[in-house]
Scaffold this motif. Structure first.
Motif, short mmCIF file in Angstrom:
data_model
loop_
_atom_site.label_atom_id
_atom_site.label_comp_id
_atom_site.label_asym_id
_atom_site.label_seq_id
_atom_site.Cartn_x
_atom_site.Cartn_y
_atom_site.Cartn_z
N ARG A 64 0.86 -1.20 0.00
CA ARG A 64 0.00 0.00 0.00
C ARG A 64 0.89 1.24 0.00
NH1 ARG A 64 -3.66 1.67 5.08
NH2 ARG A 64 -4.95 3.28 4.11
N VAL A 65 0.46 2.26 -0.74
CA VAL A 65 1.19 3.53 -0.76
C VAL A 65 0.19 4.62 -0.37
CG1 VAL A 65 2.39 5.22 -2.21
CG2 VAL A 65 2.79 2.78 -2.55
N VAL A 66 0.56 5.43 0.65
CA VAL A 66 -0.35 6.49 1.11
C VAL A 66 0.39 7.83 1.19
CG1 VAL A 66 -1.84 4.92 2.41
CG2 VAL A 66 0.12 6.04 3.54
N GLY A 67 -0.39 8.92 1.25
CA GLY A 67 0.20 10.26 1.20
C GLY A 67 0.39 10.91 2.54
N SER A 68 -0.05 10.23 3.61
CA SER A 68 0.12 10.82 4.95
C SER A 68 0.05 9.74 6.00
CB SER A 68 -0.97 11.86 5.22
OG SER A 68 -2.20 11.21 5.43
N VAL A 69 0.58 10.05 7.18
CA VAL A 69 0.51 9.10 8.30
C VAL A 69 -0.94 8.91 8.73
CG1 VAL A 69 1.23 8.69 10.68
CG2 VAL A 69 2.86 9.66 9.05
N ALA A 70 -1.73 9.98 8.64
CA ALA A 70 -3.15 9.88 8.98
C ALA A 70 -3.85 8.86 8.08
CB ALA A 70 -3.83 11.24 8.85
N ASP A 71 -3.52 8.86 6.80
CA ASP A 71 -4.11 7.87 5.89
C ASP A 71 -3.63 6.47 6.21
OD1 ASP A 71 -5.45 9.85 4.59
OD2 ASP A 71 -4.13 9.91 2.83
N ALA A 72 -2.36 6.34 6.63
CA ALA A 72 -1.82 5.02 6.97
C ALA A 72 -2.51 4.44 8.20
CB ALA A 72 -0.32 5.11 7.21
N ALA A 73 -3.01 5.34 9.07
CA ALA A 73 -3.56 4.90 10.35
C ALA A 73 -4.89 4.16 10.21
CB ALA A 73 -3.72 6.09 11.30
N VAL A 74 -5.57 4.39 9.10
CA VAL A 74 -6.87 3.73 8.90
C VAL A 74 -6.84 2.85 7.65
CG1 VAL A 74 -8.31 5.41 10.11
CG2 VAL A 74 -7.74 5.78 7.70
N ASP A 75 -7.57 1.78 7.72
CA ASP A 75 -7.67 0.85 6.60
C ASP A 75 -8.66 1.40 5.58
OD1 ASP A 75 -6.93 -1.49 5.35
OD2 ASP A 75 -7.18 -2.67 7.21
N LYS A 76 -8.77 0.71 4.44
CA LYS A 76 -9.71 1.18 3.41
C LYS A 76 -11.14 1.20 3.91
CE LYS A 76 -6.73 -0.17 -0.37
NZ LYS A 76 -6.30 -1.31 -1.20
N ASP A 77 -11.46 0.30 4.82
CA ASP A 77 -12.83 0.27 5.35
C ASP A 77 -13.03 1.22 6.53
OD1 ASP A 77 -11.57 -0.90 7.46
OD2 ASP A 77 -12.47 -2.88 7.22
N GLY A 78 -12.02 2.03 6.84
CA GLY A 78 -12.18 3.04 7.89
C GLY A 78 -11.78 2.58 9.27
N SER A 79 -11.44 1.32 9.43
CA SER A 79 -11.04 0.84 10.76
C SER A 79 -9.57 1.17 11.03
CB SER A 79 -11.27 -0.67 10.86
OG SER A 79 -10.45 -1.33 9.92
N THR A 80 -9.24 1.32 12.30
CA THR A 80 -7.87 1.65 12.69
C THR A 80 -6.95 0.45 12.47
OG1 THR A 80 -8.73 3.16 14.36
CG2 THR A 80 -6.44 2.43 14.63
N VAL A 81 -5.76 0.74 11.91
CA VAL A 81 -4.77 -0.33 11.71
C VAL A 81 -3.87 -0.41 12.93
CG1 VAL A 81 -2.94 -1.23 10.21
CG2 VAL A 81 -4.78 0.18 9.23
N GLN A 82 -3.66 -1.60 13.43
CA GLN A 82 -2.67 -1.75 14.50
C GLN A 82 -1.37 -2.26 13.88
OE1 GLN A 82 -3.12 -2.73 18.72
NE2 GLN A 82 -2.27 -4.74 18.23
N TYR A 83 -0.37 -1.39 13.84
CA TYR A 83 0.90 -1.77 13.23
C TYR A 83 1.78 -2.51 14.23
CZ TYR A 83 -0.11 0.89 9.02
OH TYR A 83 -0.67 1.32 7.84
N ASP A 84 2.51 -3.51 13.71
CA ASP A 84 3.49 -4.21 14.55
C ASP A 84 4.82 -3.45 14.55
OD1 ASP A 84 1.76 -6.48 15.10
OD2 ASP A 84 1.97 -6.88 12.95
#
Lengths: 326, 326
Positions: A64-84
């Motif tokens: 996945r390629v995103v333009g901001s950390v805020a975009d990285a924080a949420v998945d395509k369905d809007g749920s929060t991603v928990q990064y390892d």
């Protein structure tokens, strides 16, 4: 946590893009890369990579390629991603773009391990203070890799790094190292003393990088001018002394090796020189400012570093002034 | 000797041309000016001068204009000229253009008085060694004067100088001072301690001149960047300490005065900066090299000067390399 790991890599330039490639190739990570200035082009076309370690790739992208950390924080369905893992590959500019607020949205307290592939001394402290229950690692990289144009990455120096623990779990470090090795990095070594590895890299970054920037010389020029003997070697001894006073005794021959490993016609232009030439902010605080603060704390004399630092502060002022006028 | 004095003035640039004008106007000197690069044009057209002290002059010439010291040494009829004064206004470049061989043909041992209107420390020593029976004077000038085009001289700062004796006769110094005053110089003062006057001028030349050259800043820029506080004032204290150890205690307030006398928007570009920008040799040895040698001899620490000197040696190397390629 168990693989595949969710990895957020922030700052995908020359160093970060190769790291995201290695992590993706490992098969153990699902990589989201955060880009700022080149996002639009890369999201559409991916990267074109020429690499001494990985050969030629065209239109390559991680998961996945995103333009901001805020975009990285949420998945395509809007749920929060928990990064390892959050892997930070941005320039270290604590006054302009400090790491803690930059990565806050993708760090889960007590869970996400943070990996710093960045320059400087003392850069782990704000993170271990902010997230005392998270693992914080450094990956001290000696890669030679740069970006040109909108999406070209040219890796000419092999991906050699020392990885170690500032705070947290040695097991997490071992998992990250295994993953990074599996992805085809040239050499990855566990660093028992990661701070020593940072001081070791500073022998180059605090000397060649800074003096070449100030005198507008490439590596070969500063060597042929005898500036190596009059400036760089004395500065390296100052850095060696700070590290020793800080409890990290570097090898006895390392100054000699660092100072004389490159040929006298080497045309390499250090990153800080490129910053000065392009009027971009320099990593001055983490490369000289913090080591000098450490030296003062420990009672170590650093006369050459002090003056080079003050002179580069004038260069930084000029860069700021020119930016204001644009 | 009695007036009119025969005067040979060597190096007729911004400073030298005004000196030759003052000496000529005094009515007490017959001035021969030695020029190198601009000889052809000036011999034909003279100088066009705009001066805060002397107004506007066009096509002005002293008694005689020649293209070399060898030409100055002989009269039109081929007989040797015995000069009463040789006034040296060239750049001080001991490695490239040392003064002793340069002026040898016009110095009569035991007779000719030598006057140095030049920068630096220790510049009198080769002369007093070579001609132990001659009078050697320094005229430490604070004039602001420059050359543009083939023959334009623009004097914007008044001709203020301190004149004193390195070796020889105080009477000869008094005669020279009286002559220089009679020619309409703004302020001429006898310096009891001429070495102190040299150290005093070095407070500016060793600091603003060198740091502005290294950081490519004008006077206002180095002040606004705070480089005055971090670099120039500490260097001024180093110079003050060398002078004191050398037996020349400068005034207590002089560092403050030197550092803060010019406004923060002052666009003045120091001569060494202009040299660097134009790839011309700098007066580095007499402005920093010799003072640092004195400091070592006297056991005075000069950490900022040491590093600035070494960095400027890299700049000097670059200038030499670029000149070789031309």
């Amino acid at each position: 946590m168990a693989p595949p790991y969710k990895v957020c890599l922030i700052g995908s330039g020359g160093v970060g893009t190769i790291a995201s490639l290695v992590l993706t190739k490992s098969g153990r990570a699902e990589v989201t890369a955060v880009l700022r200035s080149k996002y639009q082009h890369v999201a559409q076309h991916g990267w074109d990579i020429e690499s001494v370690d990985h050969g030629t790739l065209t239109n390559w992208k991680p998961h996945r390629v995103v333009g901001s950390v805020a975009d990285a924080a949420v998945d395509k369905d809007g749920s929060t991603v928990q990064y390892d893992f959050v892997v930070v590959c941005t320039k270290q500019l604590p006054d302009r773009n400090p790491v803690v607020p930059m990565i806050e949205a993708v760090v889960a307290p007590g869970h996400t391990a943070i990996v710093l592939i960045q320059n400087g001394i003392g850069i782990d402290e704000p993170l271990t203070q902010k997230w005392p229950r998270n693992t914080v690692l450094s990956s001290v990289s000696h890669i030679g890799s740069g970006v040109s144009g909108a999406n070209k990455v040219n890796q000419i120096g092999r991906d050699v790094s020392k990885i170690g623990v500032h705070a947290g779990s040695a097991d997490v470090a071992a998992d990250y190292i295994a993953m990074y090795k599996a992805g085809g990095a040239a050499e990855v070594e566990f660093a028992e003393d990661i701070k020593a590895a940072r001081w070791e890299k500073l022998l180059w970054n605090g000397t060649f990088n800074t003096v070449c920037a100030l005198t507008r010389t490439d590596v070969g020029e500063i060597q042929r001018s005898k500036g190596r003997e009059t400036l760089l070697v004395p500065m390296m001894h100052e850095i060696w002394n700070i590290a020793a006073a800080d409890g990290h005794k570097l090898g006895d021959d390392i100054v000699q090796w660092m100072a004389y490993r490159l040929p006298d016609d080497c045309p390499y232009r250090a990153s800080m020189l490129v910053d000065v030439e392009n009027g971009r902010p320099m990593e001055l605080e983490v490369i000289l400012g913090n080591p000098i603060k450490e030296a003062r704390r420990l009672g170590v004399a650093t006369p050459v570093m002090d003056t080079v630092y003050r002179l580069l502060q004038v260069e930084a002022w000029k860069i700021d002034e020119a930016a204001k006028k644009q």
